[in-house]
Design a protein around this motif. Structure first.
Motif, short mmCIF file in Angstrom:
data_model
loop_
_atom_site.label_atom_id
_atom_site.label_comp_id
_atom_site.label_asym_id
_atom_site.label_seq_id
_atom_site.Cartn_x
_atom_site.Cartn_y
_atom_site.Cartn_z
N ASN A 139 67.32 -5.43 26.87
CA ASN A 139 65.86 -5.58 27.70
C ASN A 139 65.60 -6.50 28.78
OD1 ASN A 139 64.89 -3.57 26.08
ND2 ASN A 139 64.54 -4.79 24.24
N LEU A 140 66.88 -7.02 29.44
CA LEU A 140 66.74 -8.05 30.54
C LEU A 140 66.19 -7.73 31.43
CD1 LEU A 140 70.18 -10.22 29.59
CD2 LEU A 140 67.77 -10.98 29.51
N ASN A 145 60.59 -9.04 36.34
CA ASN A 145 59.11 -8.66 36.95
C ASN A 145 58.40 -10.23 36.89
OD1 ASN A 145 59.93 -5.88 37.15
ND2 ASN A 145 59.63 -5.73 35.02
N GLU A 146 56.99 -9.78 37.39
CA GLU A 146 56.29 -10.91 37.16
C GLU A 146 55.74 -11.39 35.99
OE1 GLU A 146 54.30 -14.04 39.04
OE2 GLU A 146 54.99 -12.39 40.17
N LEU A 190 70.57 -12.73 37.88
CA LEU A 190 69.88 -11.80 38.78
C LEU A 190 68.35 -11.96 38.57
CD1 LEU A 190 72.28 -8.70 38.63
CD2 LEU A 190 72.00 -10.17 40.53
N ALA A 191 68.12 -11.73 37.33
CA ALA A 191 66.67 -11.78 37.07
C ALA A 191 66.19 -13.23 37.71
CB ALA A 191 66.26 -11.80 35.43
N ARG A 195 62.91 -13.45 40.74
CA ARG A 195 61.88 -14.06 40.89
C ARG A 195 61.76 -15.55 41.59
NH1 ARG A 195 58.55 -10.75 40.95
NH2 ARG A 195 57.36 -12.72 40.73
N GLY A 196 63.03 -15.89 42.29
CA GLY A 196 62.88 -17.15 42.98
C GLY A 196 62.97 -18.38 41.98
N LEU A 197 63.72 -18.22 40.72
CA LEU A 197 63.68 -19.11 39.76
C LEU A 197 65.12 -20.02 39.57
CD1 LEU A 197 61.75 -17.00 36.89
CD2 LEU A 197 60.64 -18.88 38.38
N GLN A 198 64.92 -20.94 38.72
CA GLN A 198 66.24 -21.68 38.51
C GLN A 198 67.15 -20.73 37.83
OE1 GLN A 198 66.00 -25.89 37.90
NE2 GLN A 198 63.69 -25.49 37.90
#
Length: 291
Positions: A139-140, A145-146, A190-191, A195-198
């Motif tokens: 379910n990754l 998504n936001e 990729l996730a 989202r522009g995260l670390q």
């Protein structure tokens, strides 16, 4: 934040030494299971460590103080979170996160806990560890998504996934992750970038194998991770060194930021033969510590 070192809250000697490890983030681990007496000892130790290192006036290198709690399916996570919040941590690593429902439940309790502890609302950030079970691994994609605004990055727990599928190894020939773990690793990476995260790589567990750790750290950096967990202080220097931006990367980031500063409001700009947007701008700022 390049290097994240985890230290069990019940390891007094390790707790006493970790502040001098040179890591960007020290994560005091409260997620380990234990009986009531052992858990209470761990909570007190974690709280005291977080409190005593809140002011780093004499530290040679400043670091962030985080705690690791969860999963929310465990019977003791709320008491663990309450103990951590008494130490006013900079963030929480949420172990065993299986879906957005876990994050929403955890964030709600965190909001209440901040108020109870007299902390500024929404001041504590979250890094969930994803894909620790087969169902969670499948379910990754939803994590692209936001989600909640507190989330600043994604990590993953290779050992938890290996245990949950009954794997007898985590790495194969050449130190490569076995297929199920490699799949989760790629999805987490990729996730995070979606989202522009670390994106935080799981640790290399054998701290006696310095050569293997160096290979794993170099691979994580080359594959696009922004940081990595250190399982032992001896690994911190290699993580910091390999994840440090190169001169070329620094120059390119400055050029890209300058381009957007000259074109305020622009969403997409041509840059070095390609088009770049806000995601690339955010990465450039993060690389230079301007995020």
């Amino acid at each position: 934040m390049r290097s994240w070192i985890q230290v069990p809250a019940d390891k007094e000697k390790a707790l006493g030494q970790v502040a001098g490890s040179g890591a960007d983030v020290v994560v005091v681990d409260l997620a380990r299971a234990g009986n009531a007496d052992a858990k209470q000892h761990s909570r007190l130790a974690a709280r005291d460590w977080l409190v005593s290192h809140r002011e780093q006036l004499v530290a040679a290198r400043r670091f962030e103080r985080w705690a690791r709690v969860g999963p929310v399916s465990s019977p003791q996570w709320r008491d663990d979170l309450d103990a951590a919040l008494e130490g006013a941590p900079d963030g929480i690593v949420l172990a065993g996160c299986s879906g957005s429902e876990d994050i929403q439940q955890f964030a709600a309790m965190l909001y209440e806990g901040e108020a109870k502890a007299g902390l500024r609302s929404n001041s504590i950030r979250i890094v969930p560890e994803l894909g620790g079970t087969p169902l969670a691994a499948l379910n990754l994609a939803a994590f692209a998504n936001e989600l909640h605004a507190r989330i600043v990055g994604y990590g993953w727990d290779a050992a938890a996934l290996a245990r949950s599928i009954g794997a007898r190894r985590m790495r194969g020939p050449g130190g490569l992750w076995i297929d199920p773990l490699a799949h989760v690793r790629a999805q987490v990476l990729l996730a995070a970038h979606a989202r522009g995260l670390q994106a935080i790589e799981a640790g290399f567990r054998d701290h006696r194998d310095a050569e293997g750790a160096e290979r794993a750290i170099k691979a994580a950096r080359a594959d696009g991770f922004t940081g990595m967990v250190a399982m032992h202080p001896s690994q911190v220097d290699a993580i910091n060194r390999n994840f440090a931006p190169s001169a070329d990367e620094t120059a390119e980031a400055r050029e890209l930021i300058g381009l957007f500063s000259l074109n305020p409001g622009a969403e997409v700009m041509p840059f070095r033969g390609r088009y770049v947007g806000q995601a690339e701008l955010a990465r450039a700022k993060a690389l230079l510590g301007e995020a």
